[in-house]
Scaffold this motif. Sequence first.
Motif, PDB file in Angstrom:
ATOM      1  N   LEU A 471       0.839  -1.197   0.000  1.00  0.00           N
ATOM      2  CA  LEU A 471       0.000   0.000   0.000  1.00  0.00           C
ATOM      3  C   LEU A 471       0.878   1.254   0.000  1.00  0.00           C
ATOM      4  O   LEU A 471       1.747   1.412   0.862  1.00  0.00           O
ATOM      5  N   VAL A 472       0.654   2.158  -0.968  1.00  0.00           N
ATOM      6  CA  VAL A 472       1.413   3.409  -1.006  1.00  0.00           C
ATOM      7  C   VAL A 472       0.525   4.628  -0.795  1.00  0.00           C
ATOM      8  O   VAL A 472       1.028   5.711  -0.489  1.00  0.00           O
ATOM      9  N   LYS A 473      -0.796   4.482  -0.965  1.00  0.00           N
ATOM     10  CA  LYS A 473      -1.694   5.613  -0.742  1.00  0.00           C
ATOM     11  C   LYS A 473      -3.085   5.084  -0.440  1.00  0.00           C
ATOM     12  O   LYS A 473      -3.604   4.233  -1.165  1.00  0.00           O
ATOM     13  N   ASN A 474      -3.680   5.583   0.630  1.00  0.00           N
ATOM     14  CA  ASN A 474      -5.043   5.228   1.008  1.00  0.00           C
ATOM     15  C   ASN A 474      -5.866   6.505   1.046  1.00  0.00           C
ATOM     16  O   ASN A 474      -5.583   7.404   1.843  1.00  0.00           O
ATOM     17  N   TYR A 475      -6.864   6.617   0.158  1.00  0.00           N
ATOM     18  CA  TYR A 475      -7.664   7.833   0.091  1.00  0.00           C
ATOM     19  C   TYR A 475      -8.835   7.758   1.070  1.00  0.00           C
ATOM     20  O   TYR A 475      -9.641   6.834   1.014  1.00  0.00           O
ATOM     21  N   THR A 476      -8.882   8.731   1.941  1.00  0.00           N
ATOM     22  CA  THR A 476      -9.992   8.828   2.886  1.00  0.00           C
ATOM     23  C   THR A 476     -10.748  10.140   2.738  1.00  0.00           C
ATOM     24  O   THR A 476     -11.871  10.260   3.216  1.00  0.00           O
ATOM     25  N   ALA A 477     -10.135  11.114   2.116  1.00  0.00           N
ATOM     26  CA  ALA A 477     -10.752  12.444   1.968  1.00  0.00           C
ATOM     27  C   ALA A 477     -10.895  12.774   0.490  1.00  0.00           C
ATOM     28  O   ALA A 477     -10.212  12.219  -0.377  1.00  0.00           O
ATOM     29  N   GLU A 478     -11.776  13.709   0.221  1.00  0.00           N
ATOM     30  CA  GLU A 478     -12.043  14.158  -1.139  1.00  0.00           C
ATOM     31  C   GLU A 478     -10.815  14.818  -1.751  1.00  0.00           C
ATOM     32  O   GLU A 478     -10.152  15.637  -1.114  1.00  0.00           O
ATOM     33  N   THR A 479     -10.499  14.460  -2.992  1.00  0.00           N
ATOM     34  CA  THR A 479      -9.433  15.135  -3.747  1.00  0.00           C
ATOM     35  C   THR A 479     -10.024  15.561  -5.079  1.00  0.00           C
ATOM     36  O   THR A 479     -10.328  14.719  -5.923  1.00  0.00           O
ATOM     37  N   VAL A 480     -10.218  16.853  -5.255  1.00  0.00           N
ATOM     38  CA  VAL A 480     -10.838  17.375  -6.463  1.00  0.00           C
ATOM     39  C   VAL A 480      -9.747  17.713  -7.465  1.00  0.00           C
ATOM     40  O   VAL A 480      -9.040  18.705  -7.323  1.00  0.00           O
ATOM     41  N   SER A 481      -9.568  16.853  -8.447  1.00  0.00           N
ATOM     42  CA  SER A 481      -8.660  17.075  -9.566  1.00  0.00           C
ATOM     43  C   SER A 481      -7.286  17.562  -9.106  1.00  0.00           C
ATOM     44  O   SER A 481      -6.921  18.721  -9.299  1.00  0.00           O
ATOM     45  N   GLN A 482      -6.538  16.659  -8.525  1.00  0.00           N
ATOM     46  CA  GLN A 482      -5.202  16.968  -8.050  1.00  0.00           C
ATOM     47  C   GLN A 482      -4.150  16.143  -8.781  1.00  0.00           C
ATOM     48  O   GLN A 482      -4.452  15.083  -9.328  1.00  0.00           O
TER      49      GLN A 482
END
Length: 520
Positions: A471-482
């Motif tokens: 695992l290198v990244k776990n998304y928990t929050a909104e990311t609007v076009s980053q």
Amino acid sequence: MRRIVSAALLVLAAVVVPAPAASADPGTPENKVLNSSDAPLGAVAVPAVADGISSDKVLVIGMDGLRHDRIAAADAPNLDTLIATGTFGASLLYTNPMAATSSGPGWSTIATGVWPDRHGVKDNSFSGKRYDLYPDFLTRLENLNPAYSTFAALDWKPLGDQGTFSSKIDSRVILDGDANGYPAEDARIATAAETVLRQQNPDAAFVYFGNTDIVAHNSGAASQAYLRAIATQDAYVGRLLAAVKARPSYPSERWTIVVTTDHGHTDGGGHGGSAIEERRTFVLAAGPGITAGARPLDTRLVDVTATAFNALGLGVPAGIDSRRINQRTGDPFENVPLSGRVDETGIPAGVLGFSHTLPASWTLDTSRMPSGGMQEWRGWSLTTDEFWSRAQRDQWRELNVRSRGTFAVADSDEWDDKSHGSGTYDSTLVTGGYPVAGKPSVRLGYTTHYRPEGAQKAQVLVSFDGGADVLVKNYTAETVSQVESLMVGVPAGASTMRVKFRYFDAANNWYWAIDQVTVS
């Protein structure tokens, strides 16, 4: 088609332009601005423009509210020729809550080379503007080297008053189309710009025409009046091009011409909302090094700045979203053939925009997916801005602005719109192998547009030589076009790395979009 002489052309015939004053000394810009009050209506005092330093030149022409899909129906031979001999990249705008499809955000995006989440302009109030951090491309030239000669001719007054095109520009003509009427002011702008281009020596210029927007508001973009307005502005473009070619120094110069618009219009007239017709924009460029006849799908409205800098032989400024119009993404998604709708009834049958076929060596894991659901979105799909946002408006799909052309989407929200087997959405997109032998670490880059809801999960994993996932990244929050840039450690002896994007535990729970995956 018979050319129709409009009121703007009749006004143009009566314009009298004084002879220009002597040019300023090279490298000593005078930052002159002439407002509409400086001369009676029907005449513009043309400012002295500092003598330029470059044989590479760029002219950017802005046409407010010009629907690119209406050009072919208009009597527009100059635009037609530029399209045939240049690169013509059409794209779609953002919508609220990023920004309205209005002129303030649109011209700010064109001028600065960044999206509204950076330049801060969300509507025509210009509230929140950050031109101090992201100046217009002419001001950037002045900041880079004040010896560059810059010129702007504007007849939407806020573009000058609000600093969209700043007072650092050597010479500006700022008229007020709202006060005096855009047909008259467009004619005066055309004559002033024509005189400067023919008789003086700017390195970079921006010329704005506004009447297409006014006519679309009054008569609609589907009207004959709108086609006549396009024809009138096309004639102005022809005059500017003729002025460039009439320059005594033209044989030794290299000119790039860029034409663009800030937003589209509905057929009935109007913009600011999220309809596809309101979101239509384009960047058209012709000149040295620009491919003739190209119709790229990965161009975006921010690309004017990089194209202008490239025309002058300069590198793209750091920290902006802009790319040269003749620079392709190189993304393997762009080579995948796309199909039309299957289950989506709201998307026109002629709009091609989805595929479950992946680039060579990429794979798609849907082994944990329930059966059924909307076929277009069963597992990760490749899609386009228009196809995906047409699936459902006003749920922020339109904000995926940093993706270009074809991108990958896991959309559990749309998939769930048709009955399916028990269980939740669970799909993994797996890249081909990237060589990593002998490297202690690599940089993983991609764009991400993630909207979470409920229990859904989004993870980025890597595996080396077919080994266990890391695992290198776990998304928990909104990311609007980053744009993501992640450092990944490489185990000793590893030779190949694959990247996995897993979206799971989702039902009617929004989506995740990724694009432009790179390992460097």
